[in-house]
Design an enzyme around this catalytic site. Structure first.
Site, PDB file in Angstrom:
ATOM      1  N   SER A 261       0.835  -1.205   0.000  1.00  0.00           N
ATOM      2  CA  SER A 261       0.000   0.000   0.000  1.00  0.00           C
ATOM      3  C   SER A 261       0.868   1.253   0.000  1.00  0.00           C
ATOM      4  O   SER A 261       2.084   1.188   0.206  1.00  0.00           O
ATOM      5  CB  SER A 261      -0.894   0.013   1.245  1.00  0.00           C
ATOM      6  OG  SER A 261      -0.102   0.216   2.412  1.00  0.00           O
ATOM      7  N   LYS A 262       0.220   2.383  -0.199  1.00  0.00           N
ATOM      8  CA  LYS A 262       0.927   3.667  -0.165  1.00  0.00           C
ATOM      9  C   LYS A 262       1.573   3.886   1.207  1.00  0.00           C
ATOM     10  O   LYS A 262       2.654   4.463   1.313  1.00  0.00           O
ATOM     11  CB  LYS A 262      -0.042   4.805  -0.487  1.00  0.00           C
ATOM     12  CG  LYS A 262       0.634   6.172  -0.530  1.00  0.00           C
ATOM     13  CD  LYS A 262      -0.358   7.267  -0.830  1.00  0.00           C
ATOM     14  CE  LYS A 262       0.325   8.624  -0.798  1.00  0.00           C
ATOM     15  NZ  LYS A 262       0.909   8.977   0.490  1.00  0.00           N
ATOM     16  N   ARG A 263       0.893   3.389   2.245  1.00  0.00           N
ATOM     17  CA  ARG A 263       1.430   3.526   3.603  1.00  0.00           C
ATOM     18  C   ARG A 263       2.789   2.845   3.728  1.00  0.00           C
ATOM     19  O   ARG A 263       3.698   3.342   4.382  1.00  0.00           O
ATOM     20  CB  ARG A 263       0.441   2.934   4.617  1.00  0.00           C
ATOM     21  CG  ARG A 263       0.684   3.375   6.059  1.00  0.00           C
ATOM     22  CD  ARG A 263      -0.361   2.828   6.998  1.00  0.00           C
ATOM     23  NE  ARG A 263      -1.670   3.389   6.741  1.00  0.00           N
ATOM     24  CZ  ARG A 263      -2.706   2.737   6.231  1.00  0.00           C
ATOM     25  NH1 ARG A 263      -2.590   1.457   5.936  1.00  0.00           N
ATOM     26  NH2 ARG A 263      -3.865   3.314   6.021  1.00  0.00           N
ATOM     27  N   ASP A 266       5.376   5.084   2.089  1.00  0.00           N
ATOM     28  CA  ASP A 266       5.720   6.207   2.970  1.00  0.00           C
ATOM     29  C   ASP A 266       6.640   5.743   4.105  1.00  0.00           C
ATOM     30  O   ASP A 266       7.586   6.435   4.476  1.00  0.00           O
ATOM     31  CB  ASP A 266       4.453   6.826   3.563  1.00  0.00           C
ATOM     32  CG  ASP A 266       3.583   7.482   2.500  1.00  0.00           C
ATOM     33  OD1 ASP A 266       4.107   7.784   1.405  1.00  0.00           O
ATOM     34  OD2 ASP A 266       2.375   7.676   2.750  1.00  0.00           O
TER      35      ASP A 266
END
Length: 502
Positions: A261-263, A266
């Site tokens: 995921s984008k998380r 990051d």
């Protein structure tokens, strides 16, 4: 044999995720391998989640990756239009058709009514499902009389069209990647096919579009596996031959379990989107591979191997080579774990294949301030620094000492390279340089002769000299550094270092 036709059908609800890129890539590779056609179709019936600019982003991202569709909203084609929002009349026609069969019915239940039924079930510790066990007790054309149904229609009562799931049938399903499976229809619910605004849901629209566009193979993510039974029955209901299906496994997090995921990006410091994406509402920019300095061919090579292995375990392949080798039967059933380190490794490999002139252009378009670096000087630095670089910007940033004199000296390196005699040694070497031709080979010989005449090991000369020029004990061969920065600058840097260590 019929011509292979595949489609990539994203929804414009945000930027294209790494998993979406891989699906598009596998579609493209399969089509090219089979001499077929690759179609881009935009599935924009979910107006509530539509994100402005997302469609343009998807098209630009695929173009950057080299995944060029044969037909698309932008390019057109014989099966246009390629946006679902522009195909309403087609869907209306097929809605009428399926309602004439025993596979569909209309339902007038409001959201509030369904919530109330759901609450009753939950109070009893059960889970409500709109299916063959409950549909005859709800407000739909199966449970109401013809007169009641007609009255509701005359009163313009909103309704949805639902699929009438057959009772107790075993569906034998087949998937190119996962093989055979079976599902009993009693475990499936009566999905909505057409919403109360008249627009079809994904399930119905994509079946219609795939049929209309003569799609032969549907390659999509494993999240659609639970829908395979419904989709197979929809083809049966419409009297159409179903395409072959292939469901791709997930791209997994670098650590732990679950989908990337984008998380995760990051957290671990890598992008999950091909290009930068600016949220039109919040203005927040999500980083992309392109803007992070990844080369498109390296990015695509990395993505291709997240779930597929070419022959002989080759790792570096061009798009054309991948297309020549691609085989859906060799796509892995298990999820593929993403690795930032591997992504960087691919970029490093492809960077080494670029010419100095290509890298110069990449540097000039990287956004770096190169006001202190002429093209001529950069073309001398690039071949010395690219071997150590992962991204184009690394060439300049790791070789900044070619363009700027050090303003400080690494403490650990200083203790190692400098002692009480060093200043005198470098002072004499600088004097020798005054009459030396500043060409790497000549400088190398001059330093060798200097050390020999003084009875010094080369380390006593080269380490402090490198520290003077760079500020650290790193960089390419010292004679190459000297030649590029020139006589005047080299002597000035030696003098600065001597003054610093007094």
């Amino acid at each position: 044999m019929e011509k292979v036709r595949v489609r990539f059908a994203p929804s414009p609800t945000g930027p294209l995720h790494l998993g979406g890129v891989r699906t598009a890539l596998y579609d493209y590779l399969f089509a090219k391998n089979q001499g077929g056609e690759f179609v881009l179709r935009i599935e924009d019936t979910d107006t509530a989640r539509y994100v402005e600019g997302a469609e343009e982003y998807i098209e630009e991202a695929l173009e950057w990756c080299g995944i060029i569709p044969d037909e698309s909203p932008k390019k057109g084609g014989k099966f246009a239009p390629y946006r679902q929002s522009e195909r309403r009349d087609i869907y209306d026609r097929y809605t009428e058709q399926i309602l004439k069969t025993d596979y569909a019915y209309i339902a007038f239940d409001t959201a509030e009514e369904l919530d109330a039924v759901r609450a009753e079930y939950e109070a009893r510790g059960d889970v409500f499902s709109y299916d063959n066990k409950t549909r005859n007790r709800l407000r739909n054309s199966l449970a109401l009389s013809e007169e009641e149904v007609q009255k509701l229609l005359d009163e313009k009562t909103p309704y949805v069209v639902r699929f009438k799931m057959p009772v107790d049938r075993v569906l034998n399903l087949e998937d190119i990647i996962r093989g055979k499976s079976a599902v009993n229809t009693n475990t499936l619910d009566d999905k909505v096919l057409v919403k109360n605004d008249g627009m079809p849901t994904y399930h119905f629209a994509n079946i219609i579009d795939d049929h209309e566009m003569e799609i032969t193979h549907v390659i999509r993510g494993e999240e659609w596996l639970p829908s395979l039974g419904l989709h197979t029955l929809l083809y049966e209901a419409m009297g159409w031959e179903a395409p072959q299906f292939a469901h791709l496994s997930l791209i997994l997090k670098p650590e732990g379990k679950g989908k990337l995921s984008k998380r995760d990006g990051d957290k671990f410091g890598f992008p999950v989107f091909p290009l930068d994406f600016k949220d039109p509402v919040t203005g927040v920019v999500s980083k992309g591979y392109r803007e992070n300095g990844y080369l498109p061919d390296a990015f695509i090579n990395m993505v291709a191997l997240l779930g597929w292995s070419p022959a002989d375990d080759k790792e570096i392949l061009s798009l054309e080579e991948m297309a020549k080798e691609f085989d859906l039967h060799k796509v892995h059933k298990a999820g593929a774990r993403f690795s930032k380190e591997k992504a960087e490794w691919f970029n490093h490999q492809y960077l080494q294949m670029k010419s100095d002139e290509e890298l110069l252009e990449m540097l000039k378009s990287s956004g770096l301030d190169l006001s202190n670096a002429s093209d001529e000087k950069l073309l001398k630095v690039i071949p010395l620094m690219k071997e150590r670089a992962t991204f184009p910007k690394d060439i300049y940033e790791n070789g900044k000492f070619f363009f700027e004199a050090p303003t400080s000296y690494d403490e650990k390196a200083s203790k190692k390279a400098w002692n009480d005699e060093t200043s005198a040694i470098l002072g004499e070497l600088a004097a020798t340089f005054e009459s030396t031709e500043f060409v790497a080979e000549t400088l190398k010989q001059t330093m060798h002769d200097f050390a020999e005449n003084k009875g010094l090991g080369m380390g006593k000369v080269m380490m402090p000299l490198r520290l003077s020029l760079v500020g650290e004990l790193k960089g390419p061969d010292v004679p190459d550094i000297l030649e590029i920065i020139g006589k005047e600058e080299s002597i000035a840097r030696i003098s600065n270092a001597i003054n610093n260590f007094k």
